[in-house]
Design a protein around this motif. Structure first.
Motif, PDB file in Angstrom:
ATOM      1  N   VAL A 114     -10.283   0.757   0.883  1.00 41.06           N
ATOM      2  CA  VAL A 114      -9.921   1.736  -0.139  1.00 41.06           C
ATOM      3  C   VAL A 114      -8.840   1.134  -1.034  1.00 41.06           C
ATOM      4  N   VAL A 115      -8.773   1.608  -2.282  1.00 40.65           N
ATOM      5  CA  VAL A 115      -7.757   1.170  -3.244  1.00 40.65           C
ATOM      6  C   VAL A 115      -6.862   2.355  -3.578  1.00 40.65           C
ATOM      7  N   ILE A 116      -5.539   2.189  -3.363  1.00 41.50           N
ATOM      8  CA  ILE A 116      -4.546   3.212  -3.668  1.00 41.50           C
ATOM      9  C   ILE A 116      -3.864   2.846  -4.982  1.00 41.50           C
ATOM     10  N   ARG A 117      -3.891   3.770  -5.909  1.00 41.48           N
ATOM     11  CA  ARG A 117      -3.383   3.515  -7.251  1.00 41.48           C
ATOM     12  C   ARG A 117      -1.855   3.380  -7.280  1.00 41.48           C
ATOM     13  N   ALA A 118      -1.371   2.361  -8.000  1.00 41.87           N
ATOM     14  CA  ALA A 118       0.047   2.223  -8.386  1.00 41.87           C
ATOM     15  C   ALA A 118       1.025   2.333  -7.216  1.00 41.87           C
ATOM     16  N   ALA A 119       0.828   1.492  -6.212  1.00 41.47           N
ATOM     17  CA  ALA A 119       1.814   1.430  -5.131  1.00 41.47           C
ATOM     18  C   ALA A 119       3.127   0.843  -5.633  1.00 41.47           C
ATOM     19  N   HIS A 145      -7.862  -0.208  15.401  1.00 36.44           N
ATOM     20  CA  HIS A 145      -6.586  -0.684  15.936  1.00 36.44           C
ATOM     21  C   HIS A 145      -5.631  -1.154  14.846  1.00 36.44           C
ATOM     22  N   ALA A 146      -6.164  -1.465  13.670  1.00 29.74           N
ATOM     23  CA  ALA A 146      -5.298  -1.916  12.580  1.00 29.74           C
ATOM     24  C   ALA A 146      -5.997  -1.703  11.247  1.00 29.74           C
ATOM     25  N   VAL A 147      -5.204  -1.422  10.241  1.00 33.02           N
ATOM     26  CA  VAL A 147      -5.656  -1.399   8.852  1.00 33.02           C
ATOM     27  C   VAL A 147      -4.777  -2.388   8.102  1.00 33.02           C
ATOM     28  N   GLN A 148      -5.393  -3.377   7.511  1.00 33.28           N
ATOM     29  CA  GLN A 148      -4.668  -4.406   6.774  1.00 33.28           C
ATOM     30  C   GLN A 148      -4.537  -4.002   5.307  1.00 33.28           C
ATOM     31  N   GLY A 149      -3.639  -4.670   4.609  1.00 32.74           N
ATOM     32  CA  GLY A 149      -3.494  -4.335   3.201  1.00 32.74           C
ATOM     33  C   GLY A 149      -2.766  -5.394   2.405  1.00 32.74           C
ATOM     34  N   PHE A 150      -2.785  -5.218   1.097  1.00 36.31           N
ATOM     35  CA  PHE A 150      -1.956  -6.040   0.214  1.00 36.31           C
ATOM     36  C   PHE A 150      -1.649  -5.250  -1.044  1.00 36.31           C
ATOM     37  N   VAL A 151      -0.513  -5.580  -1.642  1.00 35.84           N
ATOM     38  CA  VAL A 151      -0.173  -5.097  -2.975  1.00 35.84           C
ATOM     39  C   VAL A 151      -0.519  -6.218  -3.943  1.00 35.84           C
ATOM     40  N   SER A 152      -1.331  -5.894  -4.939  1.00 36.50           N
ATOM     41  CA  SER A 152      -1.745  -6.888  -5.924  1.00 36.50           C
ATOM     42  C   SER A 152      -0.802  -6.860  -7.126  1.00 36.50           C
ATOM     43  N   LEU A 153      -0.224  -8.003  -7.456  1.00 37.96           N
ATOM     44  CA  LEU A 153       0.690  -8.058  -8.586  1.00 37.96           C
ATOM     45  C   LEU A 153      -0.046  -8.034  -9.920  1.00 37.96           C
ATOM     46  N   TYR A 154      -1.332  -8.426  -9.891  1.00 40.38           N
ATOM     47  CA  TYR A 154      -2.138  -8.457 -11.109  1.00 40.38           C
ATOM     48  C   TYR A 154      -3.443  -7.699 -10.890  1.00 40.38           C
ATOM     49  N   ALA A 155      -4.084  -7.336 -11.992  1.00 41.72           N
ATOM     50  CA  ALA A 155      -5.403  -6.724 -11.906  1.00 41.72           C
ATOM     51  C   ALA A 155      -6.391  -7.733 -11.316  1.00 41.72           C
ATOM     52  N   ALA A 156      -7.364  -7.228 -10.565  1.00 40.73           N
ATOM     53  CA  ALA A 156      -8.397  -8.080  -9.964  1.00 40.73           C
ATOM     54  C   ALA A 156      -9.760  -7.622 -10.438  1.00 40.73           C
ATOM     55  N   ALA A 158      -3.097  -3.872 -11.581  1.00 34.65           N
ATOM     56  CA  ALA A 158      -1.801  -4.436 -11.187  1.00 34.65           C
ATOM     57  C   ALA A 158      -0.945  -3.371 -10.522  1.00 34.65           C
ATOM     58  N   GLY A 159      -0.412  -3.697  -9.345  1.00 35.91           N
ATOM     59  CA  GLY A 159       0.435  -2.764  -8.612  1.00 35.91           C
ATOM     60  C   GLY A 159      -0.295  -1.924  -7.589  1.00 35.91           C
ATOM     61  N   ASP A 160      -1.632  -2.009  -7.542  1.00 32.57           N
ATOM     62  CA  ASP A 160      -2.391  -1.219  -6.575  1.00 32.57           C
ATOM     63  C   ASP A 160      -2.226  -1.758  -5.155  1.00 32.57           C
ATOM     64  N   LEU A 161      -2.416  -0.863  -4.189  1.00 26.47           N
ATOM     65  CA  LEU A 161      -2.447  -1.213  -2.767  1.00 26.47           C
ATOM     66  C   LEU A 161      -3.900  -1.181  -2.309  1.00 26.47           C
ATOM     67  N   VAL A 162      -4.377  -2.278  -1.747  1.00 23.75           N
ATOM     68  CA  VAL A 162      -5.739  -2.366  -1.220  1.00 23.75           C
ATOM     69  C   VAL A 162      -5.656  -2.387   0.301  1.00 23.75           C
ATOM     70  N   LEU A 163      -6.436  -1.534   0.940  1.00 28.25           N
ATOM     71  CA  LEU A 163      -6.424  -1.402   2.397  1.00 28.25           C
ATOM     72  C   LEU A 163      -7.827  -1.628   2.941  1.00 28.25           C
ATOM     73  N   TRP A 164      -7.903  -2.215   4.153  1.00 27.72           N
ATOM     74  CA  TRP A 164      -9.199  -2.345   4.813  1.00 27.72           C
ATOM     75  C   TRP A 164      -9.028  -2.362   6.325  1.00 27.72           C
ATOM     76  N   ASP A 165     -10.036  -1.824   6.991  1.00 23.91           N
ATOM     77  CA  ASP A 165     -10.108  -1.761   8.448  1.00 23.91           C
ATOM     78  C   ASP A 165     -10.283  -3.190   8.988  1.00 23.91           C
ATOM     79  N   SER A 166      -9.553  -3.533  10.044  1.00 26.48           N
ATOM     80  CA  SER A 166      -9.621  -4.889  10.580  1.00 26.48           C
ATOM     81  C   SER A 166     -10.984  -5.242  11.174  1.00 26.48           C
ATOM     82  N   ARG A 167     -11.835  -4.243  11.372  1.00 26.48           N
ATOM     83  CA  ARG A 167     -13.201  -4.510  11.838  1.00 26.48           C
ATOM     84  C   ARG A 167     -14.147  -4.849  10.692  1.00 26.48           C
TER      85      ARG A 167
END
Length: 382
Positions: free
Chosen positions: A103-108, A225-236, A289-298
């Motif tokens: 999932v993508v979370i807007r403007a983290a 057991h885990a959800v990974q994520g990153f904050v993107s500094l730029y648009a992708a 840019a600035g969004d938080l992207v999350l994904w299930d570790s599976r």
């Protein structure tokens, strides 16, 4: 703090590094047969199991198409816009995470927070390598290799895990809110993992590789057991590249890890002959840019360079992402929390698991006393 010998002995040193459907936290990984006192398998049983495994793999290889080229894999990517959600609309985005696996979370990060993150990223790069932000000719492969993986863009060395850059993004309020919604608790600990950058290959820099599909959760761990994520500094998008996923593949996790030799290892590559790679959509996760992207570790995932020709200038990175993962503090054993505090103070970088802190790099130059850290950082260390 206690010595880190136990963590070092269990370290998973991987240069390629960067859970039943419920939002509630689950217990730790399922115990092995030996752990619960069951009789271990006899050698003959192990031989039969290995033979059956080899036969399954051979059959799948015969049925699969030849491995595609890098160009063919990039051409297959669906780079249409990914849905974006406000963090407050948790019912909708948690449903998307459960169903699709990402999932993508807007403007983290707002504009000011993102610019500060960019400044801190370059502060790290200029301190740990010979790169200079204003001089792209210094952005060499040799310099980047000292902190990361040239072909995947992942940075997990040089003390990145305890850098000011990483702690800046980990403590962003929206990031914390998202993980609190996932686990339904504010008692969280955070991973000490790294970051990712892509250079503008259209200006002569080395192009990263695609197709290194994998999951970050082994067969011993059933459910979320885990959800990974990153904050993107730029648009992708298609002109930058970024995270690639097989949507809904987390629902077939048992199939992915069926032939994993050691089920306790939380990393499993997906081979080219896998049915999932033939059957699932291959999606490039787009974001702003600035969004938080999350994904299930599976979820089966990787990253990929831009499938279209980049359009940016020579002195602008195509991608910059700060990785983080948060899990409930209750998932960690008391001794693990002690080891985490020592890892913080000695500058260690780990994989994405907060409550299973396997070391990737360290000790690093970012040495600090936890007692002088901010309350937010102390809470996330545990």
């Amino acid at each position: 703090p206690p010595p880190l010998r136990q963590m070092a002995a269990a370290a998973v040193v991987r240069a390629d590094v960067a859970p039943a459907m419920s939002h509630k936290p689950v217990a730790s990984a399922l115990p092995s047969a030996e752990a619960v006192g069951a009789e271990p398998k006899a050698p003959a049983d192990e031989d039969e199991a290995e033979k059956a495994r080899a036969e399954r793999i051979a059959a799948r290889r015969l049925q699969a198409a030849p491995p595609p080229s890098q160009e063919a894999q990039l051409a297959r990517l669906d780079a249409s816009p990914s849905p974006r959600f406000d963090v407050g609309d948790s019912t909708a985005w948690l449903d998307h995470l459960d169903r699709e696996g990402y999932v993508v979370i807007r403007a983290a990060a707002d504009a000011e927070q993102r610019l500060e993150a960019e400044r801190l990223l370059w502060e790290f790069l200029e301190d740990r390598t010979s790169w200079r932000r204003s001089t792209p000719s210094t952005w060499t492969d040799e310099a980047f290799a000292s902190v990361g993986n040239i072909h995947r863009g992942i940075m997990n060395r040089g003390g990145i895990g305890q850098s000011k850059f990483q702690w800046h993004t980990r403590t962003l309020p929206v990031v914390r809110q998202a993980f609190e919604r996932i686990w339904e608790t504010d008692e969280l600990i955070v991973s000490f993992d790294g970051a990712n950058v892509f250079r503008p290959w259209n200006h002569g820099f080395t192009k990263t590789m695609c197709g290194w599909w994998h999951v970050d959760q082994g067969r011993a761990s059933q459910g979320r057991h885990a959800v990974q994520g990153f904050v993107s500094l730029y648009a992708a998008d298609a002109t930058t590249g970024g995270l690639t996923v097989l949507p809904r593949s987390h629902l077939r996790h048992n199939e992915v890890v069926q032939d994993q030799k050691d089920p306790t290892i939380d990393f499993c590559t997906v081979q080219p002959y896998s049915a999932l790679l033939q059957e699932h959509v291959h999606r490039l996760v787009t974001c702003e840019a600035g969004d938080l992207v999350l994904w299930d570790s599976r979820l089966v995932h990787a990253n990929a360079p831009a499938p279209a020709t980049p359009v940016g200038p020579e002195d602008q990175l195509l991608r910059a992402a700060s990785y983080m993962c948060m899990t409930p503090k209750s998932h960690a054993e008391p001794n693990t929390l002690l080891l985490r505090r020592s890892a913080f103070e000695r500058g260690f970088t780990t994989t994405h698991w907060p409550h299973r802190p396997n070391l990737v790099d360290g000790p690093g130059p970012c040495v600090a006393s936890l007692k002088f850290a901010s309350p937010e950082i102390r809470a996330l260390v545990g």
